[in-house]
Design a protein around this motif. Structure first.
Motif, PDB file in Angstrom:
ATOM      1  N   ILE A   1     -14.412 -13.406 -64.300  1.00 35.16           N
ATOM      2  CA  ILE A   1     -14.274 -14.510 -65.259  1.00 35.16           C
ATOM      3  C   ILE A   1     -12.898 -15.146 -65.130  1.00 35.16           C
ATOM      4  N   SER A   2     -11.866 -14.307 -65.057  1.00 33.56           N
ATOM      5  CA  SER A   2     -10.510 -14.842 -64.912  1.00 33.56           C
ATOM      6  C   SER A   2     -10.379 -15.620 -63.613  1.00 33.56           C
ATOM      7  N   GLY A   3     -10.964 -15.089 -62.530  1.00 34.70           N
ATOM      8  CA  GLY A   3     -10.876 -15.772 -61.244  1.00 34.70           C
ATOM      9  C   GLY A   3     -11.464 -17.168 -61.298  1.00 34.70           C
ATOM     10  N   GLN A   4     -12.605 -17.307 -61.966  1.00 35.71           N
ATOM     11  CA  GLN A   4     -13.231 -18.624 -62.063  1.00 35.71           C
ATOM     12  C   GLN A   4     -12.362 -19.606 -62.847  1.00 35.71           C
ATOM     13  N   LEU A   5     -11.775 -19.124 -63.921  1.00 32.51           N
ATOM     14  CA  LEU A   5     -10.971 -20.005 -64.763  1.00 32.51           C
ATOM     15  C   LEU A   5      -9.616 -20.322 -64.134  1.00 32.51           C
ATOM     16  N   TYR A   6      -9.033 -19.357 -63.437  1.00 28.73           N
ATOM     17  CA  TYR A   6      -7.800 -19.646 -62.696  1.00 28.73           C
ATOM     18  C   TYR A   6      -8.054 -20.755 -61.677  1.00 28.73           C
ATOM     19  N   LEU A   7      -9.157 -20.612 -60.912  1.00 23.86           N
ATOM     20  CA  LEU A   7      -9.452 -21.601 -59.874  1.00 23.86           C
ATOM     21  C   LEU A   7      -9.768 -22.958 -60.497  1.00 23.86           C
ATOM     22  N   LEU A   8     -10.462 -22.941 -61.626  1.00 25.11           N
ATOM     23  CA  LEU A   8     -10.769 -24.196 -62.319  1.00 25.11           C
ATOM     24  C   LEU A   8      -9.486 -24.875 -62.794  1.00 25.11           C
ATOM     25  N   SER A   9      -8.499 -24.075 -63.178  1.00 19.24           N
ATOM     26  CA  SER A   9      -7.220 -24.666 -63.615  1.00 19.24           C
ATOM     27  C   SER A   9      -6.483 -25.308 -62.435  1.00 19.24           C
ATOM     28  N   LEU A  10      -6.669 -24.794 -61.217  1.00 21.75           N
ATOM     29  CA  LEU A  10      -6.094 -25.432 -60.033  1.00 21.75           C
ATOM     30  C   LEU A  10      -6.784 -26.763 -59.771  1.00 21.75           C
ATOM     31  N   VAL A  11      -8.105 -26.780 -59.898  1.00 25.99           N
ATOM     32  CA  VAL A  11      -8.857 -28.030 -59.738  1.00 25.99           C
ATOM     33  C   VAL A  11      -8.370 -29.055 -60.759  1.00 25.99           C
ATOM     34  N   GLU A  12      -8.198 -28.600 -61.988  1.00 24.31           N
ATOM     35  CA  GLU A  12      -7.739 -29.514 -63.047  1.00 24.31           C
ATOM     36  C   GLU A  12      -6.372 -30.098 -62.717  1.00 24.31           C
ATOM     37  N   LEU A  13      -5.451 -29.257 -62.299  1.00 22.24           N
ATOM     38  CA  LEU A  13      -4.093 -29.716 -62.017  1.00 22.24           C
ATOM     39  C   LEU A  13      -4.087 -30.735 -60.879  1.00 22.24           C
ATOM     40  N   LEU A  14      -4.862 -30.452 -59.832  1.00 23.71           N
ATOM     41  CA  LEU A  14      -4.950 -31.386 -58.710  1.00 23.71           C
ATOM     42  C   LEU A  14      -5.567 -32.713 -59.153  1.00 23.71           C
ATOM     43  N   THR A  15      -6.578 -32.637 -60.004  1.00 30.82           N
ATOM     44  CA  THR A  15      -7.253 -33.845 -60.489  1.00 30.82           C
ATOM     45  C   THR A  15      -6.331 -34.675 -61.362  1.00 30.82           C
ATOM     46  N   ILE A  16      -5.564 -34.014 -62.224  1.00 31.61           N
ATOM     47  CA  ILE A  16      -4.624 -34.722 -63.094  1.00 31.61           C
ATOM     48  C   ILE A  16      -3.632 -35.543 -62.271  1.00 31.61           C
ATOM     49  N   HIS A  17      -3.255 -34.996 -61.119  1.00 32.60           N
ATOM     50  CA  HIS A  17      -2.293 -35.681 -60.252  1.00 32.60           C
ATOM     51  C   HIS A  17      -2.968 -36.649 -59.282  1.00 32.60           C
ATOM     52  N   GLY A  18      -4.251 -36.857 -59.458  1.00 35.68           N
ATOM     53  CA  GLY A  18      -4.930 -37.891 -58.690  1.00 35.68           C
ATOM     54  C   GLY A  18      -5.441 -37.480 -57.334  1.00 35.68           C
TER      55      GLY A  18
ATOM     56  N   THR B   1      -8.282 -35.781 -54.776  1.00 33.48           N
ATOM     57  CA  THR B   1      -9.745 -35.715 -54.747  1.00 33.48           C
ATOM     58  C   THR B   1     -10.202 -34.342 -54.269  1.00 33.48           C
ATOM     59  N   VAL B   2     -10.805 -33.586 -55.173  1.00 27.75           N
ATOM     60  CA  VAL B   2     -11.393 -32.291 -54.824  1.00 27.75           C
ATOM     61  C   VAL B   2     -12.829 -32.535 -54.368  1.00 27.75           C
ATOM     62  N   ILE B   3     -13.177 -31.981 -53.191  1.00 27.93           N
ATOM     63  CA  ILE B   3     -14.538 -32.203 -52.683  1.00 27.93           C
ATOM     64  C   ILE B   3     -15.376 -30.928 -52.687  1.00 27.93           C
ATOM     65  N   SER B   4     -14.738 -29.762 -52.916  1.00 26.07           N
ATOM     66  CA  SER B   4     -15.502 -28.513 -52.980  1.00 26.07           C
ATOM     67  C   SER B   4     -14.621 -27.400 -53.527  1.00 26.07           C
ATOM     68  N   ALA B   5     -15.258 -26.437 -54.184  1.00 22.49           N
ATOM     69  CA  ALA B   5     -14.569 -25.228 -54.638  1.00 22.49           C
ATOM     70  C   ALA B   5     -15.548 -24.071 -54.553  1.00 22.49           C
ATOM     71  N   ASN B   6     -15.053 -22.926 -54.091  1.00 24.98           N
ATOM     72  CA  ASN B   6     -15.951 -21.782 -53.922  1.00 24.98           C
ATOM     73  C   ASN B   6     -15.171 -20.476 -53.983  1.00 24.98           C
ATOM     74  N   THR B   7     -15.321 -19.733 -55.070  1.00 25.01           N
ATOM     75  CA  THR B   7     -14.806 -18.378 -55.284  1.00 25.01           C
ATOM     76  C   THR B   7     -13.285 -18.300 -55.288  1.00 25.01           C
ATOM     77  N   ASP B   8     -12.653 -18.556 -54.130  1.00 22.03           N
ATOM     78  CA  ASP B   8     -11.200 -18.406 -54.063  1.00 22.03           C
ATOM     79  C   ASP B   8     -10.524 -19.565 -53.346  1.00 22.03           C
ATOM     80  N   GLY B   9     -11.246 -20.680 -53.182  1.00 19.15           N
ATOM     81  CA  GLY B   9     -10.668 -21.786 -52.432  1.00 19.15           C
ATOM     82  C   GLY B   9     -11.070 -23.143 -52.966  1.00 19.15           C
ATOM     83  N   VAL B  10     -10.203 -24.135 -52.713  1.00 18.23           N
ATOM     84  CA  VAL B  10     -10.447 -25.512 -53.142  1.00 18.23           C
ATOM     85  C   VAL B  10     -10.167 -26.432 -51.947  1.00 18.23           C
ATOM     86  N   ILE B  11     -11.146 -27.282 -51.619  1.00 16.14           N
ATOM     87  CA  ILE B  11     -10.982 -28.222 -50.516  1.00 16.14           C
ATOM     88  C   ILE B  11     -10.733 -29.618 -51.085  1.00 16.14           C
ATOM     89  N   CYS B  12      -9.690 -30.276 -50.576  1.00 14.16           N
ATOM     90  CA  CYS B  12      -9.333 -31.617 -51.033  1.00 14.16           C
ATOM     91  C   CYS B  12      -9.308 -32.595 -49.866  1.00 14.16           C
TER      92      CYS B  12
END
Length: 604
Positions: free
Chosen positions: A374-391, A393-404
């Protein structure tokens, strides 16, 4: 010490065993018990010395039979014993024979692989020339003229073990190293069991309790709120994610957890496992203006455990001490180039996490398990959020990684945002850049960077070791090869198929349950086949079906099939009359999912 692969064939009035030296196949021995010939004493003399015997399921069958022969069992008694073992009607006598002290040592490849995979399926994955089920009923009374057939079958079961010995050397060497470092015997333990053995030894020794007492420990829970599983520094900045977190905090995880979330123009799936996006098919190419960056969290789940001091409630802080030591030792081993030790520790660290959620193991504590996932999912979601706030483009996220997909002019800013997240959450990111990223969905994609990365339907057999391939179904290699050539090398599917000259790239296999008969139906009539079959789509041949009393089911609809249980590797490819249209259509299904406007191909 000499090492021999071996296999036993056993009937009511016939016994054979073949031993083959794994370092020299010409050093081989065949012993029989049949009519006036009785090689029992020769067999006793052969095994009554310090050698290692390598087999498949031998710890539970062949060794037991061998030990019974050593005790003086007759051929008929050996047969009855074998039938009891196969029927799982085991007795104290069977257990005593299994535990019998012997001069020889054993390695059981079935135990080492740790899967319910039969030896016939192994021969398929090995691309062995001949895939053969037992040629006579197990209760047949053997005649003299049957012996060549049985010995040929016996040999065809032994020689693949010699091949396995060579191909599984990395796994064998890893187990030898575990034995040396931790003074435990994991020679025939599967990868999933090795961490348990290591931790049992380390934890029981450190705490001064017996392994038996340790194995009885568990923490069971009847209620577990998601809020109680949140890690440190999990927080969101946008109102929609703040609201989402508030909404899920009161969920009882024992009853399950599954949520979809729409954020940053993506749909995220959250559950008891890892976070992932619902990715539409697509193609992404880096350009002079934009670049594809994949940011992965280094050793994500182990890092979550150590950062949040997560441990099973029934274990002391010694668990975290040992887990932390292993994590640091792995980092040191990697830095020193000690790949085997680093692999041992990687396997152990990752497996411990998985066993936090498995009732069969003494690590079990649902709170510890869900606190990681549960923590892992929310930590990763917070990374997606931070990247999105700064403009970004996230195109995929899976378990431990985020592709932009990032403007090259903003690369420095991107890395600064990632560092901000690292500092806040306490994790480390590793980066890969891709020239191309092609996907059908989140778990099926191919990416080209410094090297080619393939997952799911794009994966080639050569991408994985034999050990990993045994865990997968045997599907036509030509499909991912054609996809790789099309998407990465800009080689047309027609060209790939036209230039193919290896029949093994077109093969597939299936083992039919014994309640079915497997039949090849052609103009010549029905041919009853063995239960394990290797085959390919062919311009000739017949229809492959499985049949029971009530129904017939086509195994490969829409094409004729030729069974290829025996293959001459020197035969010209054209002799096989492969139905290239069938494989073309299989490639097109994936192309049309990724490229909906693709023009149908029509070369064949």
């Amino acid at each position: 010490m000499s090492i021999f692969a071996f296999d036993i064939e056993l009937f009511k009035n016939f016994f054979s065993v073949i031993f083959v030296n794994v370092d020299n196949v010409f050093d081989n021995y065949t012993f029989l018990i049949f009519e006036d010939r009785n090689d029992s004493q020769k067999i006793r003399e052969f095994v009554d010395r310090p050698i290692t015997l390598v087999g498949y399921n031998n710890l539970y069958f062949d060794n037991v039979i061998l030990n019974a022969l050593y005790e003086g069992y007759s051929c008929e008694q050996l047969y009855e014993l074998g039938q009891k073992i196969i029927a799982e009607r085991e007795s104290e006598a069977v257990f005593a024979l299994r535990r019998k002290s012997t001069q020889y040592k054993s390695i059981d490849f079935k135990e080492l692989v740790g899967l319910e995979v039969g030896l016939k399926q192994v021969t398929v994955v090995l691309e062995w020339p001949k895939v053969q089920d037992l040629p006579l009923p197990h209760d047949a009374i053997i005649k003299k003229e049957d012996i060549p057939l049985i010995l040929s079958y016996n040999e065809n079961d032994v020689l693949p073990l010699v091949e396995m010995w060579e191909r599984l050397q990395p796994e064998i060497d890893l187990r030898k190293r575990v034995n040396q470092i931790y003074k435990v015997d994991v020679t025939t333990q599967s990868e999933s069991k090795i961490p348990n053995v290591i931790f049992e030894k380390l934890y029981s020794s450190a705490e001064g309790i017996s392994v038996k007492e340790l194995k009885a420990k568990r923490t069971n829970r009847s209620r577990l709120l998601l809020e109680d599983c949140l890690g440190k520094h999990i927080c969101f900045q946008t109102n929609e994610l703040k609201l989402f977190l508030d909404e899920i905090k009161d969920i009882d995880l024992i009853g399950g957890f599954k949520r979809n979330l729409r954020f940053a123009n993506l749909t995220f799936n959250l559950g008891v496992g890892g976070l992932h996006t619902q990715d539409n098919p697509g193609k992404f190419y880096s350009t002079e203006e934009k670049i594809i960056i994949d940011a992965d969290v280094t050793s994500f789940y182990p890092a979550i455990i150590l950062k949040n001091n997560i441990k099973p409630e029934h274990l002391s802080n010694r668990f975290l001490e040992l887990f932390g030591n292993m994590t640091r030792e792995r980092t040191e081993a990697k830095a020193q180039g000690d790949k085997i030790k680093a692999d041992i520790l990687k396997i152990s660290i990752n497996a411990v996490f998985g066993k936090l959620g498995n009732k069969d193991y003494w690590f079990y504590d649902p709170k510890a398990f869900y606190s990681v996932t549960i923590s892992g999912q929310l930590y990763l979601l917070s990374l997606v959020e931070l990247l999105t706030i700064h403009g970004f483009t996230v195109i995929s996220a899976n378990t431990d990684g985020v592709i932009c997909f990032i403007d090259r002019s903003r690369l420095e800013e991107y890395y600064q945002v990632c560092k901000e997240w690292e500092k806040r959450c306490g994790f480390k990111l590793e980066y890969s850049s891709y020239d191309r990223y092609i996907r059908r969905d989140v778990n099926n994609y191919i990416a080209k960077g410094d090297k080619i990365k393939r997952k799911g339907i794009f994966e080639l057999r050569s991408d994985t070791s034999l050990y990993r391939r045994l865990m997968k179904s045997y599907t036509p290699e030509i499909v991912p090869k054609a996809l790789t050539n099309h998407f990465i090398k800009d080689i047309g599917v027609e060209q790939t198929l036209a230039e193919a000259d290896n029949i093994f790239e077109f093969l597939m296999s299936q083992r039919v349950n014994k309640k079915f008969a497997c039949i090849l139906r052609s103009r010549e009539g029905d041919e009853v086949l063995q239960h394990t079959n290797r085959y390919y789509a062919c311009q000739e041949g017949g229809v492959l079906i499985k049949k029971d009393q009530d129904r017939e089911i086509s195994i490969l609809a829409g094409t004729n099939v030729r069974v290829a249980n025996e293959i001459d590797k020197l035969a010209p490819f054209n002799n096989y009359r492969v139905n290239l249209r069938y494989y073309q259509s299989e490639v097109e299904k994936i192309l049309n999912a990724v490229e909906p406007k693709a023009v149908p191909l029509s070369l064949f």
